[in-house]
Scaffold this motif. Structure first.
Motif, mmCIF file in Angstrom:
data_model
loop_
_atom_site.group_PDB
_atom_site.id
_atom_site.type_symbol
_atom_site.label_atom_id
_atom_site.label_comp_id
_atom_site.label_asym_id
_atom_site.label_seq_id
_atom_site.Cartn_x
_atom_site.Cartn_y
_atom_site.Cartn_z
ATOM 1 N N ALA A 25 0.833 -1.210 0.000
ATOM 2 C CA ALA A 25 0.000 0.000 0.000
ATOM 3 C C ALA A 25 0.866 1.257 0.000
ATOM 4 O O ALA A 25 0.536 2.257 -0.652
ATOM 5 C CB ALA A 25 -0.932 -0.006 1.208
ATOM 6 N N LYS A 26 1.967 1.216 0.743
ATOM 7 C CA LYS A 26 2.870 2.370 0.777
ATOM 8 C C LYS A 26 3.569 2.566 -0.552
ATOM 9 O O LYS A 26 3.749 3.702 -1.026
ATOM 10 C CB LYS A 26 3.890 2.186 1.900
ATOM 11 C CG LYS A 26 3.292 2.266 3.301
ATOM 12 C CD LYS A 26 4.319 1.989 4.391
ATOM 13 C CE LYS A 26 3.684 2.081 5.777
ATOM 14 N NZ LYS A 26 4.648 1.762 6.861
ATOM 15 N N GLU A 27 3.959 1.468 -1.196
ATOM 16 C CA GLU A 27 4.661 1.569 -2.469
ATOM 17 C C GLU A 27 3.748 2.055 -3.587
ATOM 18 O O GLU A 27 4.189 2.751 -4.502
ATOM 19 C CB GLU A 27 5.259 0.210 -2.831
ATOM 20 C CG GLU A 27 6.424 -0.206 -1.936
ATOM 21 C CD GLU A 27 6.907 -1.615 -2.230
ATOM 22 O OE1 GLU A 27 6.197 -2.340 -2.982
ATOM 23 O OE2 GLU A 27 7.971 -1.997 -1.712
ATOM 24 N N SER A 28 2.464 1.687 -3.517
ATOM 25 C CA SER A 28 1.525 2.074 -4.581
ATOM 26 C C SER A 28 0.675 3.284 -4.199
ATOM 27 O O SER A 28 -0.347 3.545 -4.832
ATOM 28 C CB SER A 28 0.607 0.882 -4.904
ATOM 29 O OG SER A 28 -0.151 0.503 -3.772
ATOM 30 N N PHE A 29 1.085 4.016 -3.183
ATOM 31 C CA PHE A 29 0.297 5.140 -2.680
ATOM 32 C C PHE A 29 -0.077 6.120 -3.793
ATOM 33 O O PHE A 29 -1.220 6.570 -3.881
ATOM 34 C CB PHE A 29 1.080 5.876 -1.588
ATOM 35 C CG PHE A 29 0.407 7.124 -1.078
ATOM 36 C CD1 PHE A 29 -0.675 7.052 -0.221
ATOM 37 C CD2 PHE A 29 0.865 8.381 -1.477
ATOM 38 C CE1 PHE A 29 -1.296 8.207 0.237
ATOM 39 C CE2 PHE A 29 0.239 9.535 -1.025
ATOM 40 C CZ PHE A 29 -0.844 9.444 -0.164
#
Length: 465
Positions: A79-83
């Motif tokens: 989720a953080k990488e694809s924010f």
């Protein structure tokens, strides 16, 4: 050369820009809080613009990496990488009132001292970040409205504050009777209709109302099927804690302070931690009247008291005096937030409220520690101690209240004995591990000894903060 300089300038200015964005966000919430404080009846018609990309990102970064995934299977790391991919569509859907709240994945966790389990909702990671961001904005309003009797799920207030306030009400007031109350399936019984009406007293932004309605109706994924939500709010999401506080603020807190107390003969005081609450009374007649009125009040809003956990107890310094006249050592005990409260005396012979770990909580803590030691028994000794001490530190931090040292020592000694058993079970000749050898291991890798984190004076001081 020029491009290299530009890159370094961007890297240098990025932290400054992040700090500036954070200051802007905080200033916006401070402005909301100030208006809410000055105008108690004001309805805020424009709040959604405070749910910004920066706020959601900041709350996303606060979610621990080990947090469980929701129904979409997306991990915190993913989720953080694809924010950058999902944040803009999410914000746009909020502003056009089209946000589709994903269903909540239901898991079950053990209840303390019971075979039955407590249902817990696990939202998706992105939805969790959005819930936290929305709760931040709404808290700026409701923190100005919530009464001093409410403690759970609020910034800078803890269970220790609730316990210290109860201690002050009993020791410093004229308390002779205490009503212990337990709400039956509280989070699963909230009326969506009433909750939205309560929220609309202060929130007039249709985008935020729509967002809350979508969360309430999102449904629960269990056994591979999504079950619709007609009432209640799943435990586990940040917004659920805030909404549950709002619900009881209107159903219980305001009613008790503004309607009930003015009609009583003597003193009365409410202490609430989310859905756990106790009411202290000076007179038994007041307590009996309020208990009956409370049942009717709660029923109106879809709530009921759990009969087996709701009782009226004679408690306090006057109750202790009367108990001695009747030939009893002390009055009954009461239970609140994992602690057993009992009537006692200090070294000067004056009345005081004693506190110790409640038996079922003590069993649960010992069970959790034993399970942990079974899981790490094949780790190297230093790693085992690190894991065990982390669990002990958390236990001492909560239960390390003045007068509770004996319960802490029980946990320490039980941990010591069970750890020795685990070390002996690591090999066939493990039985050769003597206590002398074990003590040598402990000297090199000591277990964290009990420590009272909250002395009696500090406990009393918390009540006036």
């Amino acid at each position: 050369m020029f491009l290299g300089n530009m890159g370094s300038i961007q890297r240098e200015t990025r932290p400054f820009m992040q700090r500036e964005d954070q200051l802007t966000m905080e200033t916006g919430l401070e402005h909301i809080a100030a208006k809410a404080r000055c105008e108690p009846k004001l309805r805020f018609t424009s709040l959604a613009h405070h749910i910004t990309r920066e706020r959601v990102q900041r709350n996303l970064l606060r979610i621990p990496q080990r947090s469980a995934a929701g129904v979409d299977g997306q991990t915190v790391k993913a989720a953080k990488e694809s924010f950058g991919e999902w944040i803009e569509p999410m914000l746009q859907s909020i502003h056009r009132q089209g946000y589709r709240a994903p269903a909540v994945r239901r898991v079950y966790i053990p209840k303390p001292g019971k075979t039955e389990k407590r249902p817990l909702g696990v939202p998706t990671v992105s939805d969790r970040a959005l819930q936290r961001s929305t709760a931040e904005v709404l808290s700026a309003i409701y923190e100005q409205d919530f009464l001093p009797c409410s403690f759970g799920g609020r910034p800078h207030l803890s269970a220790h504050h609730a316990l210290s306030t109860l201690n002050e009400a009993i020791c410093g007031g004229r308390t002779s009777w205490v009503l212990e109350a337990d709400l039956k399936n509280y989070f699963g019984s909230l009326s969506h209709e009433w909750l939205l009406r309560f929220v609309e007293h202060r929130v007039g932004d249709p985008r935020v109302i729509s967002l809350i309605r979508r969360w309430l109706k999102a449904g629960v994924l269990e056994d591979g099927a999504v079950h619709p939500s007609d009432e209640g709010t799943p435990q586990g999401g940040s917004i659920s804690v805030l909404l549950s506080n709002v619900y009881l603020h209107y159903v219980l807190d305001l009613w008790f302070e503004r309607v009930v107390k003015v009609q009583l003969k003597g003193e009365a005081r409410l202490v609430r931690y989310i859905d756990d609450f106790v009411i202290c009374f000076q007179h038994q007649s007041d307590a009996l009247r309020v208990e009956d009125a409370l049942r009717h009040r709660l029923r109106k809003f879809g709530l009921t008291l759990e009969p087996s956990k709701t009782k009226l107890v004679e408690f306090g310094r006057f109750a202790q005096r009367d108990a001695s006249k009747r030939g009893r050592n002390r009055p009954e005990t009461i239970y609140f937030l994992g602690m057993t409260l009992y009537c006692s005396r200090n070294q000067k012979g004056n009345f005081k409220v004693g506190m110790r770990t409640e038996k079922s909580r003590l069993r649960r803590s010992l069970s959790s520690l034993q399970e942990l030691m079974r899981q790490v028994r094949h780790y190297v000794i230093s790693d085992q101690v690190s894991e065990i001490n982390a669990a002990l530190r958390g236990h001492y931090a909560y239960y390390g209240i003045a007068g509770n040292l004996r319960s802490l020592l029980k946990v320490y000694r039980a941990t010591e004995r069970y750890w020795c058993r685990m070390l002996r079970s690591r090999s066939r000749d493990g039985g050769r591990l003597t206590w002398d050898t074990f003590n040598q291991i402990k000297e090199r890798n000591p277990l964290l000894r009990p420590k009272l984190r909250l002395p009696y004076g500090k406990l009393q001081a918390l009540a006036v903060l």
